[in-house]
Design a protein around this motif. Structure first.
Motif, PDB file in Angstrom:
ATOM      1  N   MET A 123       5.436  66.331  78.629  1.00  0.00           N
ATOM      2  CA  MET A 123       5.185  66.750  77.266  1.00  0.00           C
ATOM      3  C   MET A 123       5.189  65.501  76.385  1.00  0.00           C
ATOM      4  SD  MET A 123       7.265  69.141  74.494  1.00  0.00           S
ATOM      5  CE  MET A 123       8.481  69.674  75.562  1.00  0.00           C
ATOM      6  N   ASP A 124       4.220  65.425  75.438  1.00  0.00           N
ATOM      7  CA  ASP A 124       4.214  64.282  74.535  1.00  0.00           C
ATOM      8  C   ASP A 124       5.352  64.414  73.528  1.00  0.00           C
ATOM      9  OD1 ASP A 124       3.026  65.417  71.843  1.00  0.00           O
ATOM     10  OD2 ASP A 124       1.809  66.281  73.440  1.00  0.00           O
ATOM     11  N   ASP A 125       5.628  63.342  72.808  1.00  0.00           N
ATOM     12  CA  ASP A 125       6.742  63.291  71.871  1.00  0.00           C
ATOM     13  C   ASP A 125       6.188  63.264  70.452  1.00  0.00           C
ATOM     14  OD1 ASP A 125       9.376  63.152  71.109  1.00  0.00           O
ATOM     15  OD2 ASP A 125       9.541  61.002  71.400  1.00  0.00           O
ATOM     16  N   PRO A 126       5.984  64.446  69.836  1.00  0.00           N
ATOM     17  CA  PRO A 126       5.353  64.475  68.524  1.00  0.00           C
ATOM     18  C   PRO A 126       6.207  63.784  67.465  1.00  0.00           C
ATOM     19  CG  PRO A 126       6.257  66.620  69.038  1.00  0.00           C
ATOM     20  CD  PRO A 126       6.444  65.763  70.263  1.00  0.00           C
ATOM     21  N   SER A 127       5.533  63.090  66.568  1.00  0.00           N
ATOM     22  CA  SER A 127       6.207  62.377  65.491  1.00  0.00           C
ATOM     23  C   SER A 127       5.981  63.093  64.177  1.00  0.00           C
ATOM     24  CB  SER A 127       5.648  60.947  65.392  1.00  0.00           C
ATOM     25  OG  SER A 127       6.195  60.287  64.274  1.00  0.00           O
ATOM     26  N   LEU A 128       7.045  63.310  63.443  1.00  0.00           N
ATOM     27  CA  LEU A 128       6.939  63.820  62.087  1.00  0.00           C
ATOM     28  C   LEU A 128       6.357  62.698  61.239  1.00  0.00           C
ATOM     29  CD1 LEU A 128       7.648  66.297  60.342  1.00  0.00           C
ATOM     30  CD2 LEU A 128       9.852  65.235  59.902  1.00  0.00           C
ATOM     31  N   GLU A 129       5.346  62.994  60.474  1.00  0.00           N
ATOM     32  CA  GLU A 129       4.663  61.961  59.697  1.00  0.00           C
ATOM     33  C   GLU A 129       5.472  61.554  58.474  1.00  0.00           C
ATOM     34  OE1 GLU A 129       0.591  62.740  58.799  1.00  0.00           O
ATOM     35  OE2 GLU A 129       0.272  63.721  60.725  1.00  0.00           O
ATOM     36  N   LEU A 130       5.323  60.291  58.106  1.00  0.00           N
ATOM     37  CA  LEU A 130       5.925  59.772  56.894  1.00  0.00           C
ATOM     38  C   LEU A 130       5.000  60.131  55.733  1.00  0.00           C
ATOM     39  CD1 LEU A 130       8.351  58.277  55.863  1.00  0.00           C
ATOM     40  CD2 LEU A 130       7.191  56.139  56.312  1.00  0.00           C
ATOM     41  N   THR A 131       5.456  61.047  54.892  1.00  0.00           N
ATOM     42  CA  THR A 131       4.674  61.557  53.765  1.00  0.00           C
ATOM     43  C   THR A 131       5.572  61.571  52.533  1.00  0.00           C
ATOM     44  OG1 THR A 131       5.361  63.861  54.073  1.00  0.00           O
ATOM     45  CG2 THR A 131       3.431  63.115  55.344  1.00  0.00           C
ATOM     46  N   PRO A 132       5.015  61.864  51.353  1.00  0.00           N
ATOM     47  CA  PRO A 132       5.890  61.997  50.175  1.00  0.00           C
ATOM     48  C   PRO A 132       6.990  63.040  50.388  1.00  0.00           C
ATOM     49  CG  PRO A 132       3.627  61.793  49.467  1.00  0.00           C
ATOM     50  CD  PRO A 132       3.596  61.917  50.979  1.00  0.00           C
ATOM     51  N   ARG A 133       6.715  64.091  51.172  1.00  0.00           N
ATOM     52  CA  ARG A 133       7.723  65.142  51.414  1.00  0.00           C
ATOM     53  C   ARG A 133       8.855  64.649  52.312  1.00  0.00           C
ATOM     54  NH1 ARG A 133      11.068  67.718  50.039  1.00  0.00           N
ATOM     55  NH2 ARG A 133      11.638  69.723  50.858  1.00  0.00           N
ATOM     56  N   THR A 134       8.567  63.711  53.199  1.00  0.00           N
ATOM     57  CA  THR A 134       9.607  63.210  54.098  1.00  0.00           C
ATOM     58  C   THR A 134      10.205  61.885  53.617  1.00  0.00           C
ATOM     59  OG1 THR A 134       7.973  62.074  55.497  1.00  0.00           O
ATOM     60  CG2 THR A 134       8.584  64.339  56.119  1.00  0.00           C
ATOM     61  N   ALA A 135       9.784  61.414  52.451  1.00  0.00           N
ATOM     62  CA  ALA A 135      10.234  60.105  51.948  1.00  0.00           C
ATOM     63  C   ALA A 135      11.744  60.046  51.734  1.00  0.00           C
ATOM     64  CB  ALA A 135       9.505  59.745  50.659  1.00  0.00           C
ATOM     65  N   ALA A 136      12.344  61.101  51.219  1.00  0.00           N
ATOM     66  CA  ALA A 136      13.795  61.093  50.981  1.00  0.00           C
ATOM     67  C   ALA A 136      14.554  61.019  52.306  1.00  0.00           C
ATOM     68  CB  ALA A 136      14.217  62.318  50.178  1.00  0.00           C
ATOM     69  N   LEU A 137      14.092  61.770  53.287  1.00  0.00           N
ATOM     70  CA  LEU A 137      14.699  61.717  54.615  1.00  0.00           C
ATOM     71  C   LEU A 137      14.623  60.297  55.166  1.00  0.00           C
ATOM     72  CD1 LEU A 137      15.813  63.112  57.199  1.00  0.00           C
ATOM     73  CD2 LEU A 137      13.444  63.568  57.814  1.00  0.00           C
ATOM     74  N   ALA A 138      13.457  59.673  55.048  1.00  0.00           N
ATOM     75  CA  ALA A 138      13.278  58.304  55.532  1.00  0.00           C
ATOM     76  C   ALA A 138      14.168  57.331  54.773  1.00  0.00           C
ATOM     77  CB  ALA A 138      11.811  57.889  55.403  1.00  0.00           C
ATOM     78  N   SER A 139      14.294  57.509  53.466  1.00  0.00           N
ATOM     79  CA  SER A 139      15.136  56.636  52.652  1.00  0.00           C
ATOM     80  C   SER A 139      16.589  56.699  53.097  1.00  0.00           C
ATOM     81  CB  SER A 139      15.021  57.033  51.175  1.00  0.00           C
ATOM     82  OG  SER A 139      16.013  56.396  50.392  1.00  0.00           O
ATOM     83  N   ALA A 140      17.098  57.911  53.281  1.00  0.00           N
ATOM     84  CA  ALA A 140      18.490  58.077  53.703  1.00  0.00           C
ATOM     85  C   ALA A 140      18.702  57.513  55.104  1.00  0.00           C
ATOM     86  CB  ALA A 140      18.884  59.551  53.655  1.00  0.00           C
ATOM     87  N   ALA A 141      17.785  57.813  56.012  1.00  0.00           N
ATOM     88  CA  ALA A 141      17.903  57.323  57.390  1.00  0.00           C
ATOM     89  C   ALA A 141      17.882  55.801  57.427  1.00  0.00           C
ATOM     90  CB  ALA A 141      16.777  57.894  58.251  1.00  0.00           C
ATOM     91  N   ASP A 142      16.984  55.200  56.675  1.00  0.00           N
ATOM     92  CA  ASP A 142      16.864  53.749  56.650  1.00  0.00           C
ATOM     93  C   ASP A 142      18.116  53.103  56.047  1.00  0.00           C
ATOM     94  OD1 ASP A 142      15.414  51.336  57.172  1.00  0.00           O
ATOM     95  OD2 ASP A 142      14.892  51.248  55.039  1.00  0.00           O
TER      96      ASP A 142
END
Length: 173
Positions: free
Chosen positions: A1-20
């Motif tokens: 099974m491939d490993d799908p990636s959640l895209e970096l979008t304005p909706r996921t920006a806060a999640l990315a900010s906190a994770a980073d």
């Protein structure tokens, strides 16, 4: 099974900010809840009210420094006991504190009734979000947590939807 990636979008920006912010500071942390489901599934499955992350209570000051340096604003509540909240660009980051007890278990320190999350070190997996590898709780732990739906209508419906998405994406009945 491939490993799908959640895209970096304005909706996921806060999640990315906190994770980073947490990752850059070298802090142990584990995303869980609805956003963790989306990271495991590789797509947005439903709207989210907040971003849930476990952090070590002993790291509270370092977590605060990392998040505020990244632009998050601490928005504590009078009844904060098990965690605290930060706000950023319209998103709430809900921190839940964990501790390691005398038996080496990782627990949420509910007074009088600690909730055991793991009998040993808390497992995590890095799930893709754009260029980031976001630390999320292990799939088995996420499925186990969602399998016991919360008793309230809204929370229970979210848990059932999350469990269905995880089972569909990962072939678990």
């Amino acid at each position: 099974m491939d490993d799908p990636s959640l895209e970096l979008t304005p909706r996921t920006a806060a999640l990315a900010s906190a994770a980073d912010a947490l990752e850059s500071a070298g802090l142990d942390h584990w995303f869980f809840g609805g956003w963790a489901v989306d990271l495991w599934v590789g797509r947005l499955t439903r709207p989210h009210d907040d971003i849930d992350v476990l952090v070590r209570r002993v790291d509270e000051a370092r977590v605060h420094d990392a998040l505020t340096a990244a632009g998050w604003v601490h928005t504590p509540h009078d009844d904060d006991l098990l965690g605290t909240t930060y706000a950023g660009d319209g998103d709430d980051l809900q921190l839940t504190f964990v501790e390691t007890d005398g038996a080496g278990r990782v627990v949420v320190p509910v007074p009088g009734q600690p909730v055991v999350l793991s009998d040993g070190p808390l497992a995590h997996v890095r799930r893709p979000l754009g260029h980031l590898g976001v630390r999320v709780v292990a799939l088995e732990m996420l499925i186990e947590g969602k399998a016991s739906a919360r008793p309230d209508d809204e929370g229970g419906a979210k848990d059932r939807a999350d469990l269905a998405a995880l089972r569909e994406a990962h072939g678990r009945g």
